[in-house]
Design an enzyme around this catalytic site. Sequence first.
Site, mmCIF file in Angstrom:
data_model
loop_
_atom_site.group_PDB
_atom_site.id
_atom_site.type_symbol
_atom_site.label_atom_id
_atom_site.label_comp_id
_atom_site.label_asym_id
_atom_site.label_seq_id
_atom_site.Cartn_x
_atom_site.Cartn_y
_atom_site.Cartn_z
ATOM 1 N N THR A 1 39.046 51.887 17.403
ATOM 2 C CA THR A 1 39.438 51.052 18.539
ATOM 3 C C THR A 1 39.301 51.835 19.846
ATOM 4 O O THR A 1 38.906 51.277 20.875
ATOM 5 C CB THR A 1 40.901 50.589 18.354
ATOM 6 O OG1 THR A 1 41.069 50.188 16.991
ATOM 7 C CG2 THR A 1 41.241 49.428 19.263
ATOM 8 N N TRP A 2 39.586 53.096 19.779
ATOM 9 C CA TRP A 2 39.470 53.973 20.955
ATOM 10 C C TRP A 2 38.006 54.026 21.402
ATOM 11 O O TRP A 2 37.702 53.825 22.583
ATOM 12 C CB TRP A 2 39.979 55.371 20.575
ATOM 13 C CG TRP A 2 40.295 56.267 21.719
ATOM 14 C CD1 TRP A 2 40.283 55.938 23.053
ATOM 15 C CD2 TRP A 2 40.681 57.637 21.628
ATOM 16 N NE1 TRP A 2 40.645 57.038 23.790
ATOM 17 C CE2 TRP A 2 40.895 58.092 22.943
ATOM 18 C CE3 TRP A 2 40.884 58.531 20.576
ATOM 19 C CZ2 TRP A 2 41.287 59.407 23.219
ATOM 20 C CZ3 TRP A 2 41.273 59.829 20.843
ATOM 21 C CH2 TRP A 2 41.474 60.258 22.154
ATOM 22 N N PHE B 1 45.863 56.779 25.416
ATOM 23 C CA PHE B 1 46.701 56.183 24.365
ATOM 24 C C PHE B 1 47.739 55.244 24.984
ATOM 25 O O PHE B 1 47.904 54.104 24.534
ATOM 26 C CB PHE B 1 47.388 57.293 23.553
ATOM 27 C CG PHE B 1 48.271 56.760 22.462
ATOM 28 C CD1 PHE B 1 47.731 56.280 21.286
ATOM 29 C CD2 PHE B 1 49.648 56.728 22.622
ATOM 30 C CE1 PHE B 1 48.532 55.772 20.284
ATOM 31 C CE2 PHE B 1 50.463 56.215 21.619
ATOM 32 C CZ PHE B 1 49.904 55.745 20.457
ATOM 33 N N THR C 1 41.541 54.233 29.025
ATOM 34 C CA THR C 1 41.389 54.368 27.567
ATOM 35 C C THR C 1 42.355 55.419 26.997
ATOM 36 O O THR C 1 42.210 55.825 25.845
ATOM 37 C CB THR C 1 39.932 54.715 27.179
ATOM 38 O OG1 THR C 1 39.563 55.941 27.824
ATOM 39 C CG2 THR C 1 38.966 53.625 27.578
ATOM 40 N N SER D 1 47.730 58.179 9.018
ATOM 41 C CA SER D 1 47.499 56.955 9.796
ATOM 42 C C SER D 1 47.197 55.775 8.867
ATOM 43 O O SER D 1 47.704 54.666 9.062
ATOM 44 C CB SER D 1 46.334 57.198 10.768
ATOM 45 O OG SER D 1 46.115 56.077 11.571
ATOM 46 N N LYS E 1 40.731 54.305 10.520
ATOM 47 C CA LYS E 1 41.750 55.109 11.216
ATOM 48 C C LYS E 1 41.213 56.351 11.923
ATOM 49 O O LYS E 1 41.982 57.242 12.306
ATOM 50 C CB LYS E 1 42.899 55.520 10.266
ATOM 51 C CG LYS E 1 43.493 54.394 9.458
ATOM 52 C CD LYS E 1 43.623 53.085 10.175
ATOM 53 C CE LYS E 1 44.657 53.050 11.262
ATOM 54 N NZ LYS E 1 44.562 51.742 12.027
ATOM 55 N N MET F 1 46.196 51.984 26.358
ATOM 56 C CA MET F 1 45.744 51.090 25.283
ATOM 57 C C MET F 1 46.925 50.531 24.491
ATOM 58 O O MET F 1 46.882 49.406 24.020
ATOM 59 C CB MET F 1 44.762 51.816 24.358
ATOM 60 C CG MET F 1 43.394 51.996 25.006
ATOM 61 S SD MET F 1 42.200 52.789 23.916
ATOM 62 C CE MET F 1 42.114 51.648 22.542
ATOM 63 N N LYS G 1 50.758 56.745 16.981
ATOM 64 C CA LYS G 1 51.110 58.027 17.619
ATOM 65 C C LYS G 1 49.973 58.587 18.448
ATOM 66 O O LYS G 1 50.188 59.194 19.485
ATOM 67 C CB LYS G 1 51.496 59.050 16.549
ATOM 68 C CG LYS G 1 52.959 59.057 16.216
ATOM 69 C CD LYS G 1 53.352 60.378 15.617
ATOM 70 C CE LYS G 1 54.848 60.558 15.586
ATOM 71 N NZ LYS G 1 55.211 61.744 14.806
ATOM 72 N N LYS H 1 31.250 46.614 15.196
ATOM 73 C CA LYS H 1 32.079 47.631 14.518
ATOM 74 C C LYS H 1 31.871 47.556 13.013
ATOM 75 O O LYS H 1 31.787 46.464 12.452
ATOM 76 C CB LYS H 1 33.553 47.364 14.847
ATOM 77 C CG LYS H 1 34.532 47.966 13.851
ATOM 78 C CD LYS H 1 35.964 47.511 14.128
ATOM 79 C CE LYS H 1 36.858 47.751 12.919
ATOM 80 N NZ LYS H 1 38.256 47.364 13.161
ATOM 81 N N THR H 2 31.809 48.705 12.364
ATOM 82 C CA THR H 2 31.781 48.722 10.898
ATOM 83 C C THR H 2 32.526 49.947 10.380
ATOM 84 O O THR H 2 32.622 50.963 11.081
ATOM 85 C CB THR H 2 30.336 48.738 10.348
ATOM 86 O OG1 THR H 2 30.399 48.553 8.930
ATOM 87 C CG2 THR H 2 29.606 50.036 10.613
ATOM 88 N N HIS H 3 33.045 49.806 9.144
ATOM 89 C CA HIS H 3 33.580 50.981 8.431
ATOM 90 C C HIS H 3 32.683 51.307 7.242
ATOM 91 O O HIS H 3 33.064 52.111 6.382
ATOM 92 C CB HIS H 3 34.995 50.696 7.910
ATOM 93 C CG HIS H 3 36.043 50.585 8.965
ATOM 94 N ND1 HIS H 3 36.154 51.467 10.008
ATOM 95 C CD2 HIS H 3 37.057 49.692 9.133
ATOM 96 C CE1 HIS H 3 37.195 51.126 10.764
ATOM 97 N NE2 HIS H 3 37.746 50.055 10.259
HETATM 98 P P1 A3P Z 1 47.604 57.026 14.498
HETATM 99 O O1 A3P Z 1 47.989 56.100 13.397
HETATM 100 O O2 A3P Z 1 47.514 58.455 14.027
HETATM 101 O O3 A3P Z 1 48.445 56.885 15.701
HETATM 102 P P2 A3P Z 1 41.345 52.871 14.137
HETATM 103 O O4 A3P Z 1 41.137 52.216 15.457
HETATM 104 O O5 A3P Z 1 40.147 53.502 13.557
HETATM 105 O O6 A3P Z 1 42.082 51.972 13.196
HETATM 106 O O7 A3P Z 1 42.299 54.131 14.400
HETATM 107 C C1 A3P Z 1 43.635 53.973 14.766
HETATM 108 C C2 A3P Z 1 44.179 55.339 15.121
HETATM 109 O O8 A3P Z 1 43.619 55.748 16.377
HETATM 110 C C3 A3P Z 1 45.683 55.329 15.286
HETATM 111 O O9 A3P Z 1 46.112 56.643 14.943
HETATM 112 C C4 A3P Z 1 45.797 55.069 16.781
HETATM 113 O O10 A3P Z 1 47.035 55.404 17.336
HETATM 114 C C5 A3P Z 1 44.685 55.977 17.295
HETATM 115 N N1 A3P Z 1 44.257 55.638 18.648
HETATM 116 C C6 A3P Z 1 43.852 54.442 19.127
HETATM 117 N N2 A3P Z 1 43.598 54.524 20.448
HETATM 118 C C7 A3P Z 1 43.857 55.802 20.820
HETATM 119 C C8 A3P Z 1 43.808 56.508 22.060
HETATM 120 N N3 A3P Z 1 43.461 55.917 23.194
HETATM 121 N N4 A3P Z 1 44.133 57.813 22.056
HETATM 122 C C9 A3P Z 1 44.489 58.444 20.911
HETATM 123 N N5 A3P Z 1 44.570 57.830 19.722
HETATM 124 C C10 A3P Z 1 44.260 56.514 19.662
#
Ligand code: A3P
Length: 307
Positions: free
Chosen positions: A59-60, A237, A235, A146, A55, A240, A266, A114-116
């Site tokens: 993905t961003w 929010f 890219t 999140s 989180k 995406m 969010k 990708k890794t966590h």
């Molecule tokens: P929220 O749950 O706070 O909205 P991951 O990809 O590591 O699982 O992270 C997901 C989090 O990154 C989510 O947060 C998601 O909305 C947020 N996120 C993904 N793409 C984003 C973007 N382009 N701008 C801002 N936040 C983004």
Amino acid sequence: MSRHDGPGGGSAELQRPKLVPLHGVPMPDIFLENWEAVEKFQADPQDLLIATYPKAGTTWVQEIVDFILQDGDADRCRRAPMDSRIPFLEFSCKGFHPPGTELLAKMPSPKVIKTHLPFQLLPKSFLDQDCKMIYCARNAKDILVSYFHFDSMNKLQPEPGTWEEYFHKFLQGNVSYGLWHDHVKGWWEQKDKHPILYIFYEDIKEDPRREIVKVMRFLGKALPDTVVDGIVQHTSFQSMKENPMSNYTSVPAIVFDQTVSTFMRKGEVGDWKNHFTAAQDKAFEADYVRRMKGCHLRFRTELQGGQ
Ligand code: A3P
């Protein structure tokens, strides 16, 4: 579909995994079925690893990296959903989806992975091959919120329980990948010993262009300003969230129930203020000071101008 649970084995319910310790780090049991292949994974020197605590904006960063590598070409970035473009190394759910190592074995190098995983569990070959790695960190308060919503909608994570219960689980590190504090510190301590670019979600939010350029330079690419402008836009929010190749709507609802919470939820800094009680904030801060003692890492839990 081995993870179906229900009368006749045909119901549309997935049995959620349990957490089991892997070298002391809690992991979903389903991931451990393929752990040997993960440990033995052979990276190519040109491969790039994107590492995060869940989180943190994985993905961003994946989308930003793909756009940079595809020279800002939006059509090429729409070639497949994110989990196929940039596979998730340690992902495994037998009978449901090919494990990350299997997808990666079919991809030509150089690939993006990708890794966590916390640094200490990283397959050795990434270090032997001196692979470039990007670590993106996000403040723990927003991660907690999140992660709670994500675990509510993602059936491949243990049941989160109530917000109050989850809050305590997170502080005890009783969630997949364990303590956030150990994760961010573990990678931070290694950042000058390996080719690691350590970036922050809050910085990308504050000035996406600046951070995209930083990633671009780290990847050894130089793209014209107009292309960078396009990447900033694609890219965002909103872009995406609307893009089926990045919003995870390609994952069946039996796994990601986006009626519970959307994956692109969010995308803000400071949403924790809408969830933390005063007592939780106090408990969080006391725990934070204790766990982060002596560490120079600084996180922002809000941005000026309230972005
Ligand atoms: P929220 O749950 O706070 O909205 P991951 O990809 O590591 O699982 O992270 C997901 C989090 O990154 C989510 O947060 C998601 O909305 C947020 N996120 C993904 N793409 C984003 C973007 N382009 N701008 C801002 N936040 C983004």
